[in-house]
Enzyme design. Structure first.
Site, mmCIF file in Angstrom:
data_model
loop_
_atom_site.group_PDB
_atom_site.id
_atom_site.type_symbol
_atom_site.label_atom_id
_atom_site.label_comp_id
_atom_site.label_asym_id
_atom_site.label_seq_id
_atom_site.Cartn_x
_atom_site.Cartn_y
_atom_site.Cartn_z
ATOM 1 N N TYR A 252 -6.265 -1.543 4.997
ATOM 2 C CA TYR A 252 -6.010 -0.226 5.572
ATOM 3 C C TYR A 252 -5.078 -0.462 6.750
ATOM 4 C CZ TYR A 252 -9.905 1.876 2.973
ATOM 5 O OH TYR A 252 -10.727 2.340 1.985
ATOM 6 N N HIS B 97 -10.104 6.634 -5.662
ATOM 7 C CA HIS B 97 -11.150 6.046 -4.831
ATOM 8 C C HIS B 97 -12.534 6.285 -5.465
ATOM 9 C CE1 HIS B 97 -10.821 4.128 -0.795
ATOM 10 N NE2 HIS B 97 -12.128 4.228 -0.814
ATOM 11 N N LYS C 201 -2.589 1.194 -3.765
ATOM 12 C CA LYS C 201 -3.803 1.643 -4.457
ATOM 13 C C LYS C 201 -4.120 3.067 -4.013
ATOM 14 C CE LYS C 201 -8.750 0.453 -4.807
ATOM 15 N NZ LYS C 201 -9.381 1.473 -3.953
ATOM 16 N N THR D 198 -4.363 0.427 0.435
ATOM 17 C CA THR D 198 -5.053 1.660 0.015
ATOM 18 C C THR D 198 -4.499 2.842 0.794
ATOM 19 O OG1 THR D 198 -7.031 0.464 -0.619
ATOM 20 C CG2 THR D 198 -7.306 2.799 -0.151
ATOM 21 N N SER E 230 -12.579 -6.183 0.449
ATOM 22 C CA SER E 230 -12.227 -4.940 1.142
ATOM 23 C C SER E 230 -12.016 -5.213 2.622
ATOM 24 C CB SER E 230 -13.385 -3.949 0.962
ATOM 25 O OG SER E 230 -13.442 -3.041 2.037
#
Ligand SMILES: Cc1cc2nc3c(=O)[nH]c(=O)nc-3n(C[C@H](O)[C@H](O)[C@H](O)COP(=O)(O)O)c2cc1C
Length: 391
Positions: free
Chosen positions: A132, A278, A254, A158, A108
């Site tokens: 991100y 999520h 995503k 994402t 992540s």
């Protein structure tokens, strides 16, 4: 640590005992009334599989094609932030467990370990990165460069976090607002001595992706807060084009949950999408991912579709593949494994799901994941069949 749990729910229970409440709740919780969180698991359990007998077959082949490769199992470890707070070196432990099983793991953007840390720890297997896009595109470019340097194969963009969902458990525990460890948080840590000792051994945590950038703050709470605030809430399809030009590897989006967005993703030329809400942590009241999947597969027409959300059982994975997913990403299931037993805990979760898939295919009279995918929806009892469980 040698975890002896029999299923993912057991791992969750052990994680609850090992972790300070603030972190257990952070993993476990969803947004607002947690309606979507419950729907993710509830809708899986409403689907029914066809039992077939005397097929004269043995299920031998659990390998599955997704994201351009054949993997020995039809699932991978998805991006979960702060894994290194649930067990020291959590991201590295997860990558080791995944790679031992031959499946990819995804770091992540909010990981404690950086991509380089994972590689330096000797994890040479398939590594993905979740991005991100920040308001400062220069930083996003720096993350991309780090991903390229670490040999990341697939980037997951994402897109379901324009703002952070309202997580009431975190609000109650003071998780979001904290900028330093106060007395209440400190007491919570002291009540979990084994975890606290593990953390002390691991050393001072920080967000790996922004290490050395003093403008993000001096401790992990400040870094995470700054990073969250910098996520661009105005991201648009034009930014996907921007990313596509800069990232030459495989790219997924995503957080797709609507058929029209699947069509737009296909038009944007991404390699795949991940149907995700999520884990019920963002838009409360949104559909479950397994409920949204069939409509998205249909709208995407040939676009590769993966799924996450609510996957706790091998049967969940079988159901998602039957409804058109090429593969599945685990979230909480393996995060609980990490919290419950480190690398061995994550490995146990992977092994349990593998065993459950094996048994499920055998009892469905199927010899392989490929056979399941070919059968598709016919593997499931249709909702208008009297054998289908009414609500
Ligand atoms: C504790 C936690 C942290 C997460 N952090 C991230 C993250 O940093 N980036 C991201 O794209 N998704 C993140 N997710 C979402 C997961 O990637 C995934 O979509 C979700 O966990 C799937 O639902 P499940 O946990 O019910 O399987 C996180 C989920 C959890 C539970």
């Amino acid at each position: 640590m040698s975890p002896t749990f029999a299923n993912v729910e057991d791992a969750r229970r052990i994680a609850r005992r090992r972790l300070p409440t603030i972190f257990f709740d952070y993993i476990d919780g969803g947004s607002s009334a947690e309606t979507t969180l419950r729907a993710n698991t509830g809708d899986f359990s409403r689907l029914r599989l066809h039992q077939r007998v005397l097929a004269g077959l043995e299920p031998r082949d659990l390998s599955s094609q997704f994201l351009g490769q054949r993997h020995p199992l039809p699932f991978m470890l998805g991006p979960v932030g702060f894994l290194g707070l649930f067990a020291g070196g959590g991201e590295i432990l997860a990558a080791r467990a995944a790679h031992a099983a031959g499946i990819p793991s995804c770091l992540s953007n909010f990981s404690i370990a950086s991509l380089d840390d994972v590689r330096r720890a000797g994890c040479a297997g398939p590594l993905h990165f979740q991005l991100y896009v920040l308001k400062d595109r220069g930083l996003a470019e720096a993350f991309l460069a780090a991903a390229e340097h670490a040999g990341v194969e697939t980037l997951h963009l994402t897109v379901d976090t324009a703002v952070t969902g309202i997580r009431e458990r975190d609000a109650r525990n003071g998780f979001r607002a904290a900028t330093r460890i106060g007395p209440r948080m400190g007491l919570g840590f002291a009540l979990r001595p084994a975890w606290a000792l593990d953390m002390l051994r691991a050393g001072k945590p920080g967000v790996g992706a922004v290490r050395g950038r003093t403008e993000f703050g001096a401790n992990i709470l400040a870094q995470a807060g700054t990073l969250s605030r910098l996520i661009d809430p105005a991201l648009s399809w034009a930014d996907v084009d921007w990313l596509r030009e800069r990232w030459t590897g495989r790219l997924t989006i995503k957080g797709i949950l609507h058929p029209q967005d699947a069509r737009l993703a296909k038009r944007a030329g991404v390699d795949a999408i991940v149907v995700s809400n999520h884990g019920g942590r963002q838009l409360d009241g949104a559909p479950s991912t397994i409920g949204a999947l069939p409509g998205i597969v249909e709208a995407g027409e040939g676009l590769e579709v993966l799924l996450d959300g609510g996957v706790r059982r091998g049967t969940d994975i079988v159901k998602a593949l039957a409804l058109g997913a090429s593969g599945v990403l685990l979230g909480r299931a393996y995060a609980w494994g990490i919290a419950a037993g480190g690398e061995a805990g994550a490995a146990r979760v992977i092994a349990l799901l593998k065993e459950e898939i094996h048994v499920t295919l055998a009892l469905m009279g199927l010899s392989s994941i490929d056979a399941l995918k070919r059968l598709g929806r016919d593997a499931l009892v249709p909702a208008d069949d009297p054998a289908f469980a009414p609500r």
